[in-house]
Write an enzyme that holds these catalytic residues in place. Structure first.
Site, PDB file in Angstrom:
ATOM      1  CB  SER A  99      22.483 -47.914 -30.017  1.00 20.18           C
ATOM      2  OG  SER A  99      22.403 -47.042 -31.122  1.00 20.18           O
ATOM      3  CD1 TRP A 170      33.614 -49.776 -36.840  1.00 16.78           C
ATOM      4  CD2 TRP A 170      33.636 -48.355 -35.121  1.00 16.78           C
ATOM      5  NE1 TRP A 170      34.633 -48.872 -37.066  1.00 16.78           N
ATOM      6  CE2 TRP A 170      34.660 -47.974 -36.024  1.00 16.78           C
ATOM      7  CE3 TRP A 170      33.458 -47.594 -33.964  1.00 16.78           C
ATOM      8  CZ2 TRP A 170      35.493 -46.883 -35.795  1.00 16.78           C
ATOM      9  CZ3 TRP A 170      34.289 -46.513 -33.733  1.00 16.78           C
ATOM     10  CH2 TRP A 170      35.287 -46.165 -34.652  1.00 16.78           C
ATOM     11  CB  ALA A 250      18.643 -53.980 -36.051  1.00 20.27           C
ATOM     12  NE  ARG A 251      20.409 -52.633 -42.618  1.00 21.83           N
ATOM     13  CZ  ARG A 251      20.895 -53.462 -43.534  1.00 21.83           C
ATOM     14  NH1 ARG A 251      20.080 -54.222 -44.267  1.00 21.83           N
ATOM     15  NH2 ARG A 251      22.202 -53.537 -43.725  1.00 21.83           N
ATOM     16  NE  ARG A 276      17.944 -15.301 -29.450  1.00 20.68           N
ATOM     17  CZ  ARG A 276      18.982 -14.862 -28.778  1.00 20.68           C
ATOM     18  NH1 ARG A 276      18.924 -14.782 -27.464  1.00 20.68           N
ATOM     19  NH2 ARG A 276      20.089 -14.494 -29.392  1.00 20.68           N
ATOM     20  CB  ILE A 345      15.667 -22.378 -35.443  1.00 20.94           C
ATOM     21  CG1 ILE A 345      15.052 -22.493 -36.854  1.00 20.94           C
ATOM     22  CG2 ILE A 345      14.700 -21.705 -34.481  1.00 20.94           C
ATOM     23  CD1 ILE A 345      13.787 -23.308 -36.918  1.00 20.94           C
ATOM     24  CD  GLU A 371      21.606 -51.796 -37.006  1.00 23.34           C
ATOM     25  OE1 GLU A 371      20.486 -52.048 -37.464  1.00 23.34           O
ATOM     26  OE2 GLU A 371      21.851 -51.756 -35.784  1.00 23.34           O
TER      27      GLU A 371
END
Length: 392
Positions: A99, A170, A250-251, A276, A345, A371
């Protein structure tokens, strides 16, 4: 001709589509992120801050990542695909870092480069490309996000000067910016203004208490009768075409960036599934886990292919805003789903900052709506498909 072995991290062989120069750009950004971001990002995120942002900006400028898709004025003049690959690698580290770069290059610098005067370009762009100056982009307001035409920020004439009054909300980079590109209503329509942030009446209080994009500077912009000279206005555009054109640029970076976050979560889940053990064997050996991994890989690499396709269209000058909406809608939505599946997971470990999955998942909740929300991009595509405008 021999067929190369299957690569779980590039199952479609997408790297074969990339030129050596593309791969070099990707490696440069990946190496920088691994060295400067990954060792610290969990701590920054937990603390809710991005320390040393000016140093990071200068380093990003040094590798050519700021305004890299622009030409001249110290910018790298990279291809659209190369810019996309950089966004992918930056967001693979953290959405907040991508960003920072997107707002600097695709919004603030792009607006000045595309719609500014030569004097404005010469004054601001070299320093911004080098990371010596930080920019922000003021469009969204407290009461006007998806409908920027209703913005209340107003610029009025006073002799030869302009006087700006209003609030923006924002705003990434806002409280550390040296220059703000601010969009405002005027008697002649919506205009863009290049606003040095040291002007009397300008302030940018930082927004805190965020649970997403925590390693990112987010601010409000307050303009209390900020006086600007006549030449502060962007001369080459009037109306929403200006800010929406910047947003489309920007998108495009988000289309790539979201796949970076998704890739990190997928690879974390893949590595975890291989090591795991439950019921005496790695969980990657169970059918349900393999089904999750297969579905994640399919959506991840389909998204990267889509981003690459849009990059080629941008490079050829044939990319349409509706196609950017297609990419943003699909890739962010699928990236969130990949992150959430990866969390299952990893089980309880998936919520720990020892792993990157929950951090990316919460960041993408912001990327999903900034956006252009899901609904707005759906309506852009709906109008393109039917020929009927459903916005109003």
């Amino acid at each position: 001709m021999s067929v190369s072995s299957f690569d779980p991290r590039d199952p479609l062989g997408i790297d074969d589509l990339l030129a050596p120069e593309d791969l070099a750009v990707r490696e440069t950004v990946r190496r920088w992120a691994a060295d400067r971001v990954l060792p610290h990002i969990a701590d920054w995120y937990e603390r809710g801050e991005l320390p040393g942002i000016r140093e990071l900006a200068r380093e990003l400028g040094a590798i050519g990542a700021l305004g890299m898709q622009l030409s001249g004025y110290g910018c790298a003049g990279a291809s659209a695909v190369q810019y996309g690959l950089a966004c992918l690698e930056l967001e693979a580290a953290d959405s907040g870092i991508r960003s920072l770069v997107s707002v600097q290059g695709s919004l603030a610098m792009y607006a000045i480069h595309r719609f500014g005067s030569e004097e404005q370009r010469q004054r601001w762009l070299p320093g911004m490309a080098a990371g010596e100056l930080i920019g922000c982009f003021g469009l969204t307001e407290p009461d006007h996000g998806s409908d920027p035409a209703g913005m209340r920020t107003y610029a009025k004439r006073d002799g030869t000067d302009w006087v700006l009054t209003g609030r923006k909300m924002w705003i990434t980079n806002g409280s550390v910016a040296d220059v703000a590109v601010v969009w405002a209503q005027t008697d002649d329509g919506i205009r863009g203004f290049v606003v040095p942030t040291d002007r009397p009446g300008f302030s940018a209080p930082e927004i805190t208490h965020k649970w997403s994009l925590r390693a990112s500077v987010t601010s409000e912009l307050v303009l209390d009768e900020v006086r600007l000279p006549a030449d502060a206005v962007l001369p080459e555009v009037t109306g929403l075409r200006g800010p929406l054109g910047c947003l489309s640029h920007a998108r495009y970076g988000i289309v790539w960036g979201a796949m970076g976050a998704a890739r990190t979560c997928f690879e974390s889940a893949l590595d975890y599934a291989r090591t795991r053990e439950q019921f005496g064997r790695p969980i990657g050996g169970f059918q349900l886990t393999q089904a999750k991994l297969a579905d994640m890989a399919v959506e991840l690499h389909k998204g990267i292919l889509l981003a690459h396709h849009l990059g080629l269209r941008m490079g050829a000058g044939t990319l349409r805003p509706e196609q950017v909406s297609f990419g943003k809608l699909n890739n962010v939505r699928e990236a969130i789903d990949i992150c959430r599946t990866a969390r299952t997971i990893l089980g309880a470990n998936g919520i720990s900052l020892e792993y990157p999955v929950m951090r990316h998942a919460t960041n993408l909740e912001s990327v999903l709506t900034y956006e252009g929300t899901v609904e707005m991009h759906q309506l852009v595509l709906g109008k393109a498909l039917t020929g009927i405008d459903a916005f109003r």
